[in-house]
Design a protein around this motif. Structure first.
Motif, PDB file in Angstrom:
ATOM      1  N   ALA A 179     120.298  26.811   5.086  1.00 52.03           N
ATOM      2  CA  ALA A 179     119.778  26.171   6.274  1.00 52.03           C
ATOM      3  C   ALA A 179     120.747  24.852   6.577  1.00 52.03           C
ATOM      4  CB  ALA A 179     118.503  25.546   5.523  1.00 52.03           C
ATOM      5  N   LEU A 180     121.486  24.623   5.560  1.00 44.61           N
ATOM      6  CA  LEU A 180     122.532  23.433   6.091  1.00 44.61           C
ATOM      7  C   LEU A 180     123.646  24.043   6.624  1.00 44.61           C
ATOM      8  CD1 LEU A 180     122.393  21.543   2.682  1.00 44.61           C
ATOM      9  CD2 LEU A 180     121.389  20.790   4.640  1.00 44.61           C
ATOM     10  N   ARG A 181     123.854  25.171   6.434  1.00 41.61           N
ATOM     11  CA  ARG A 181     125.296  25.905   7.274  1.00 41.61           C
ATOM     12  C   ARG A 181     124.652  26.090   8.600  1.00 41.61           C
ATOM     13  NH1 ARG A 181     125.143  28.789   2.492  1.00 41.61           N
ATOM     14  NH2 ARG A 181     126.575  28.086   1.051  1.00 41.61           N
ATOM     15  N   PHE A 182     123.176  26.553   8.535  1.00 45.31           N
ATOM     16  CA  PHE A 182     122.620  26.969   9.853  1.00 45.31           C
ATOM     17  C   PHE A 182     122.690  25.577  10.711  1.00 45.31           C
ATOM     18  CE2 PHE A 182     118.804  27.041  12.800  1.00 45.31           C
ATOM     19  CZ  PHE A 182     119.156  28.190  13.381  1.00 45.31           C
ATOM     20  N   TYR A 183     122.077  24.442  10.155  1.00 42.57           N
ATOM     21  CA  TYR A 183     122.088  23.215  10.971  1.00 42.57           C
ATOM     22  C   TYR A 183     123.575  22.850  11.356  1.00 42.57           C
ATOM     23  CZ  TYR A 183     117.364  22.295   8.556  1.00 42.57           C
ATOM     24  OH  TYR A 183     116.245  22.473   8.619  1.00 42.57           O
ATOM     25  N   ARG A 189     125.842  25.073  12.116  1.00 41.23           N
ATOM     26  CA  ARG A 189     126.356  25.792  13.290  1.00 41.23           C
ATOM     27  C   ARG A 189     125.812  25.512  14.527  1.00 41.23           C
ATOM     28  NH1 ARG A 189     125.715  29.802   9.169  1.00 41.23           N
ATOM     29  NH2 ARG A 189     123.857  30.437  10.091  1.00 41.23           N
ATOM     30  N   GLN A 190     124.475  25.047  14.172  1.00 36.85           N
ATOM     31  CA  GLN A 190     123.632  24.462  15.608  1.00 36.85           C
ATOM     32  C   GLN A 190     123.981  23.213  16.077  1.00 36.85           C
ATOM     33  OE1 GLN A 190     121.523  26.661  17.086  1.00 36.85           O
ATOM     34  NE2 GLN A 190     122.421  28.141  15.504  1.00 36.85           N
ATOM     35  N   GLY A 191     124.760  22.454  15.308  1.00 35.75           N
ATOM     36  CA  GLY A 191     125.164  21.203  15.753  1.00 35.75           C
ATOM     37  C   GLY A 191     124.470  20.005  15.346  1.00 35.75           C
ATOM     38  N   LEU A 192     123.472  20.299  14.539  1.00 37.24           N
ATOM     39  CA  LEU A 192     122.691  19.220  14.064  1.00 37.24           C
ATOM     40  C   LEU A 192     123.152  18.116  12.899  1.00 37.24           C
ATOM     41  CD1 LEU A 192     119.533  21.624  13.923  1.00 37.24           C
ATOM     42  CD2 LEU A 192     120.038  19.932  15.592  1.00 37.24           C
ATOM     43  N   ILE A 193     123.954  18.839  12.303  1.00 33.75           N
ATOM     44  CA  ILE A 193     124.848  17.823  11.217  1.00 33.75           C
ATOM     45  C   ILE A 193     126.108  18.439  11.260  1.00 33.75           C
ATOM     46  CG2 ILE A 193     122.799  17.603   9.779  1.00 33.75           C
ATOM     47  CD1 ILE A 193     124.048  19.764   7.760  1.00 33.75           C
ATOM     48  N   SER A 194     127.053  17.486  10.500  1.00 32.32           N
ATOM     49  CA  SER A 194     128.466  17.920  10.559  1.00 32.32           C
ATOM     50  C   SER A 194     129.119  17.670   9.314  1.00 32.32           C
ATOM     51  CB  SER A 194     129.248  17.314  11.877  1.00 32.32           C
ATOM     52  OG  SER A 194     129.073  15.767  11.720  1.00 32.32           O
ATOM     53  N   SER A 195     130.274  18.179   9.051  1.00 29.66           N
ATOM     54  CA  SER A 195     131.184  17.926   7.864  1.00 29.66           C
ATOM     55  C   SER A 195     132.431  17.811   8.223  1.00 29.66           C
ATOM     56  CB  SER A 195     130.901  18.974   6.901  1.00 29.66           C
ATOM     57  OG  SER A 195     131.317  20.249   7.396  1.00 29.66           O
ATOM     58  N   ARG A 196     133.263  17.511   7.281  1.00 28.56           N
ATOM     59  CA  ARG A 196     134.608  17.419   7.116  1.00 28.56           C
ATOM     60  C   ARG A 196     135.205  18.651   6.196  1.00 28.56           C
ATOM     61  NH1 ARG A 196     138.035  15.660   3.378  1.00 28.56           N
ATOM     62  NH2 ARG A 196     137.100  14.553   1.994  1.00 28.56           N
ATOM     63  N   ARG A 197     136.251  19.047   6.509  1.00 27.48           N
ATOM     64  CA  ARG A 197     136.672  20.252   5.419  1.00 27.48           C
ATOM     65  C   ARG A 197     137.786  19.405   4.573  1.00 27.48           C
ATOM     66  NH1 ARG A 197     134.478  25.508   5.673  1.00 27.48           N
ATOM     67  NH2 ARG A 197     132.934  25.253   7.295  1.00 27.48           N
ATOM     68  N   THR A 198     137.840  19.902   3.434  1.00 27.49           N
ATOM     69  CA  THR A 198     138.860  19.463   2.537  1.00 27.49           C
ATOM     70  C   THR A 198     140.100  20.159   2.764  1.00 27.49           C
ATOM     71  OG1 THR A 198     138.152  20.856   0.487  1.00 27.49           O
ATOM     72  CG2 THR A 198     137.132  18.492   0.715  1.00 27.49           C
ATOM     73  N   THR A 199     141.128  20.148   1.938  1.00 25.78           N
ATOM     74  CA  THR A 199     142.395  20.747   1.989  1.00 25.78           C
ATOM     75  C   THR A 199     142.011  22.228   1.710  1.00 25.78           C
ATOM     76  OG1 THR A 199     143.171  20.088  -0.085  1.00 25.78           O
ATOM     77  CG2 THR A 199     144.247  18.907   2.057  1.00 25.78           C
ATOM     78  N   GLY A 200     141.038  22.395   0.682  1.00 27.96           N
ATOM     79  CA  GLY A 200     140.651  23.688   0.005  1.00 27.96           C
ATOM     80  C   GLY A 200     139.481  24.174   0.876  1.00 27.96           C
ATOM     81  N   ASN A 201     139.200  23.615   1.975  1.00 28.76           N
ATOM     82  CA  ASN A 201     138.193  24.142   3.163  1.00 28.76           C
ATOM     83  C   ASN A 201     137.065  24.153   2.403  1.00 28.76           C
ATOM     84  OD1 ASN A 201     137.624  25.124   5.663  1.00 28.76           O
ATOM     85  ND2 ASN A 201     137.612  27.294   4.952  1.00 28.76           N
ATOM     86  N   GLN A 202     136.659  23.356   1.674  1.00 26.20           N
ATOM     87  CA  GLN A 202     135.262  22.846   1.210  1.00 26.20           C
ATOM     88  C   GLN A 202     134.331  21.856   1.922  1.00 26.20           C
ATOM     89  OE1 GLN A 202     135.888  21.620  -2.840  1.00 26.20           O
ATOM     90  NE2 GLN A 202     135.667  23.586  -3.621  1.00 26.20           N
ATOM     91  N   ARG A 203     133.243  21.986   2.503  1.00 27.30           N
ATOM     92  CA  ARG A 203     132.697  20.930   3.175  1.00 27.30           C
ATOM     93  C   ARG A 203     132.451  19.592   2.416  1.00 27.30           C
ATOM     94  NH1 ARG A 203     130.216  25.993   4.883  1.00 27.30           N
ATOM     95  NH2 ARG A 203     129.827  26.222   7.020  1.00 27.30           N
ATOM     96  N   ARG A 204     132.497  18.666   3.226  1.00 31.76           N
ATOM     97  CA  ARG A 204     132.033  17.257   2.698  1.00 31.76           C
ATOM     98  C   ARG A 204     131.298  16.638   3.397  1.00 31.76           C
ATOM     99  NH1 ARG A 204     133.332  19.489  -1.425  1.00 31.76           N
ATOM    100  NH2 ARG A 204     134.954  18.575  -2.896  1.00 31.76           N
ATOM    101  N   TYR A 205     130.115  16.160   3.335  1.00 30.82           N
ATOM    102  CA  TYR A 205     129.104  15.618   4.260  1.00 30.82           C
ATOM    103  C   TYR A 205     129.007  14.013   4.041  1.00 30.82           C
ATOM    104  CZ  TYR A 205     127.357  20.324   5.004  1.00 30.82           C
ATOM    105  OH  TYR A 205     127.533  21.675   5.342  1.00 30.82           O
ATOM    106  N   ASP A 206     129.158  13.387   4.972  1.00 39.26           N
ATOM    107  CA  ASP A 206     128.667  11.694   4.905  1.00 39.26           C
ATOM    108  C   ASP A 206     127.149  11.595   4.373  1.00 39.26           C
ATOM    109  OD1 ASP A 206     127.968   8.966   6.034  1.00 39.26           O
ATOM    110  OD2 ASP A 206     130.039   9.121   5.892  1.00 39.26           O
ATOM    111  N   ARG A 207     127.120  10.713   3.501  1.00 42.98           N
ATOM    112  CA  ARG A 207     125.643  10.466   3.129  1.00 42.98           C
ATOM    113  C   ARG A 207     124.872  10.235   3.980  1.00 42.98           C
ATOM    114  NH1 ARG A 207     125.580   9.780  -2.222  1.00 42.98           N
ATOM    115  NH2 ARG A 207     123.335   9.041  -2.491  1.00 42.98           N
ATOM    116  N   THR A 208     125.187   9.689   5.221  1.00 39.40           N
ATOM    117  CA  THR A 208     124.232   9.357   6.375  1.00 39.40           C
ATOM    118  C   THR A 208     123.619  10.856   6.727  1.00 39.40           C
ATOM    119  OG1 THR A 208     125.900   9.630   8.089  1.00 39.40           O
ATOM    120  CG2 THR A 208     125.327   7.431   7.309  1.00 39.40           C
ATOM    121  N   THR A 209     124.207  11.952   6.402  1.00 40.69           N
ATOM    122  CA  THR A 209     123.642  13.121   6.774  1.00 40.69           C
ATOM    123  C   THR A 209     122.163  13.461   6.210  1.00 40.69           C
ATOM    124  OG1 THR A 209     126.061  14.082   6.878  1.00 40.69           O
ATOM    125  CG2 THR A 209     124.025  15.585   6.695  1.00 40.69           C
ATOM    126  N   LEU A 210     121.813  12.775   4.805  1.00 42.19           N
ATOM    127  CA  LEU A 210     120.801  12.910   4.210  1.00 42.19           C
ATOM    128  C   LEU A 210     119.637  12.395   5.176  1.00 42.19           C
ATOM    129  CD1 LEU A 210     121.577  11.705   0.629  1.00 42.19           C
ATOM    130  CD2 LEU A 210     120.695  13.858   1.478  1.00 42.19           C
TER     131      LEU A 210
END
Length: 150
Positions: free
Chosen positions: A22-26, A28-49
């Motif tokens: 569901a988080l990935r869906f959100y 994709r829909q632009g409801l939340i965002s993440s940054r990607r690490t050099t290893g392409n892993q998602r990292r979310y700011d705490r405000t995303t909660l």
């Protein structure tokens, strides 16, 4: 030790109670965002909660995700929803929610007597909808969905 500024998708899922899918869906829909690490892993700011809490509360109130997204579009990137933001959003949705509540009350009150198609109460429909006159309006439960005239 202070909490980490960023969360992995697993951490975010555990903290919010929302499945990772569901988080990935959100996202994709632009409801939340993440940054990607050099290893392409998602990292979310705490405000995303807080954004997720806003999304889930809105969904529980019956607000479609598209409308939630429109409202979240007014928040600056990385800014969590505030109490004032929620109050403004709920004011925008009040009329739609009132209409939905009224529709649910009509459904509750009419459901066992007649929904306009004859499937639940054949005896009653013979009086309310003789010869299936409501079929001229097209498909649907017309009496159940009808709004009272004022």
């Amino acid at each position: 030790m202070p909490p980490a500024k960023e969360l992995t998708i697993g951490d975010l899922s555990a903290r919010s109670g929302v499945p990772q899918s569901a988080l990935r869906f959100y996202e994709r829909q632009g409801l939340i965002s993440s940054r990607r690490t050099t290893g392409n892993q998602r990292r979310y700011d705490r405000t995303t909660l807080r954004r997720i809490a806003f999304i889930r509360a809105s969904q529980r109130a019956g607000i479609p995700l598209a409308q939630v997204g429109e409202v979240l579009g007014f928040l600056p990137e990385g800014q969590p929803p505030t109490r004032e933001f929620w109050l403004r959003a709920s004011e925008c949705w009040r009329e739609a929610l009132d209409d939905r509540i009224a529709q649910l009350q009509r459904m509750r009150d009419r459901f066992t007597t007649c929904i306009g198609c004859g499937c639940l109460s054949f005896d009653e429909c013979a009086m309310v909808n003789p010869n299936d006159e409501l079929s001229a309006r097209g498909p649907g439960a017309h009496l159940l969905e009808a709004r009272p005239t004022r």
